[in-house]
Design a protein around this motif. Structure first.
Motif, short mmCIF file in Angstrom:
data_model
loop_
_atom_site.label_atom_id
_atom_site.label_comp_id
_atom_site.label_asym_id
_atom_site.label_seq_id
_atom_site.Cartn_x
_atom_site.Cartn_y
_atom_site.Cartn_z
N GLY A 205 0.38 -1.71 0.09
CA GLY A 205 0.07 0.02 -0.49
C GLY A 205 0.64 1.75 0.21
N VAL A 206 1.62 1.45 0.69
CA VAL A 206 3.13 2.38 0.61
C VAL A 206 3.84 2.42 -0.28
N ALA B 169 2.99 -4.29 -11.37
CA ALA B 169 4.13 -4.55 -9.98
C ALA B 169 3.74 -4.27 -8.33
N ALA B 170 2.74 -4.01 -8.36
CA ALA B 170 1.88 -4.19 -6.72
C ALA B 170 1.68 -5.58 -6.94
N THR B 171 1.52 -6.20 -7.92
CA THR B 171 0.87 -7.71 -7.85
C THR B 171 1.88 -8.76 -7.74
N LEU B 172 3.07 -8.30 -8.52
CA LEU B 172 3.97 -9.49 -8.35
C LEU B 172 4.27 -9.28 -6.95
N PHE B 173 4.65 -8.00 -6.05
CA PHE B 173 5.16 -7.97 -4.21
C PHE B 173 4.33 -8.59 -3.52
N ILE B 174 2.97 -8.49 -3.86
CA ILE B 174 2.13 -8.96 -2.38
C ILE B 174 1.90 -10.29 -3.08
N SER B 175 2.53 -10.99 -4.21
CA SER B 175 2.80 -12.43 -4.60
C SER B 175 3.55 -12.98 -3.53
N LEU B 176 4.22 -12.54 -2.75
CA LEU B 176 5.52 -12.49 -1.92
C LEU B 176 4.94 -13.10 -0.89
N HIS B 177 3.56 -13.30 -1.06
CA HIS B 177 2.76 -13.22 0.49
C HIS B 177 2.82 -14.96 0.01
N ALA B 178 2.64 -15.13 -0.86
CA ALA B 178 2.71 -16.82 -1.15
C ALA B 178 3.78 -17.44 -0.59
N VAL B 179 5.01 -17.16 -1.13
CA VAL B 179 6.35 -17.79 -1.15
C VAL B 179 6.52 -16.86 0.23
N ASN B 180 6.33 -16.61 0.99
CA ASN B 180 6.63 -16.41 2.55
C ASN B 180 5.94 -17.46 3.17
N GLY B 181 4.27 -17.45 3.16
CA GLY B 181 3.76 -18.83 3.49
C GLY B 181 4.31 -19.49 3.46
N ALA B 182 5.39 -20.14 2.31
CA ALA B 182 5.73 -21.84 2.04
C ALA B 182 7.62 -21.69 3.09
N ALA B 183 7.58 -20.49 2.96
CA ALA B 183 8.62 -20.46 4.19
C ALA B 183 8.27 -20.83 5.99
N ILE B 184 7.04 -20.21 5.87
CA ILE B 184 6.76 -20.53 6.98
C ILE B 184 6.22 -22.34 7.96
#
Length: 162
Positions: free
Chosen positions: A89-90, A105-120
């Protein structure tokens, strides 16, 4: 306490798998059903509580410094999940009403949410492995102190061919 640590590690990992399932339910359901809320509720309440319990039980089980510090990482990654939305958002100037058509670009950035979920999820599995080892083998060995280590001025044994 070691078995409790193992149990919490299993519960945490199961909750992460459930989180992935809730995300899929939300994505593949009718938006009017608001089933994606399950993903949000689990991510805001169950996962952080289990992540905190993971830290506490690792410490109480005397799992060793490395494992205790590693048990903090799932909570940090969970907090980062929310930070990703705030940062998106910022950085891209998006508000709550802009989710229907964000820039690429925002879609590509926020999609890191799934990658971070895999790391969790991977951290949960790592905690299970470490907790199982702790239950099986006991606490990690203490490092050798300087008083019991061989003296530096002792002559080493002869090495053949040297």
């Amino acid at each position: 306490m070691r078995k409790l640590f193992l149990t919490v590690a299993w519960l945490f990992t199961a909750a992460v798998v459930l989180q992935l399932y809730f995300a899929a339910v939300g994505v593949f359901s009718n938006p009017e059903d608001e089933l994606f809320a399950w993903h949000g509720m689990n991510g805001r309440f169950a996962l952080p509580i289990l992540a905190l319990l993971l830290i506490v039980t690792a410490a109480l089980a005397r799992a060793g410094k490395r494992t205790i510090w590693l048990s903090v990482l799932p909570l940090v990654l969970i907090l980062f999940q929310t930070a990703l939305f705030i940062l998106t958002g910022v950085i891209f100037g998006l508000g709550p009403d802009d989710h229907a058509s964000p820039p690429l670009a925002a879609t590509l950035f926020i999609s890191l949410h799934a990658v971070n979920g895999a790391a969790i999820l991977l951290m949960g599995v790592l905690m299970i492995v470490r907790a199982r080892r702790l239950v099986r083998e006991g606490p990690p060995a203490k490092p050798v102190e300087a008083s019991t280590a061989p003296e530096a001025d002792e002559t080493p044994a002869a090495v053949p061919g040297a």
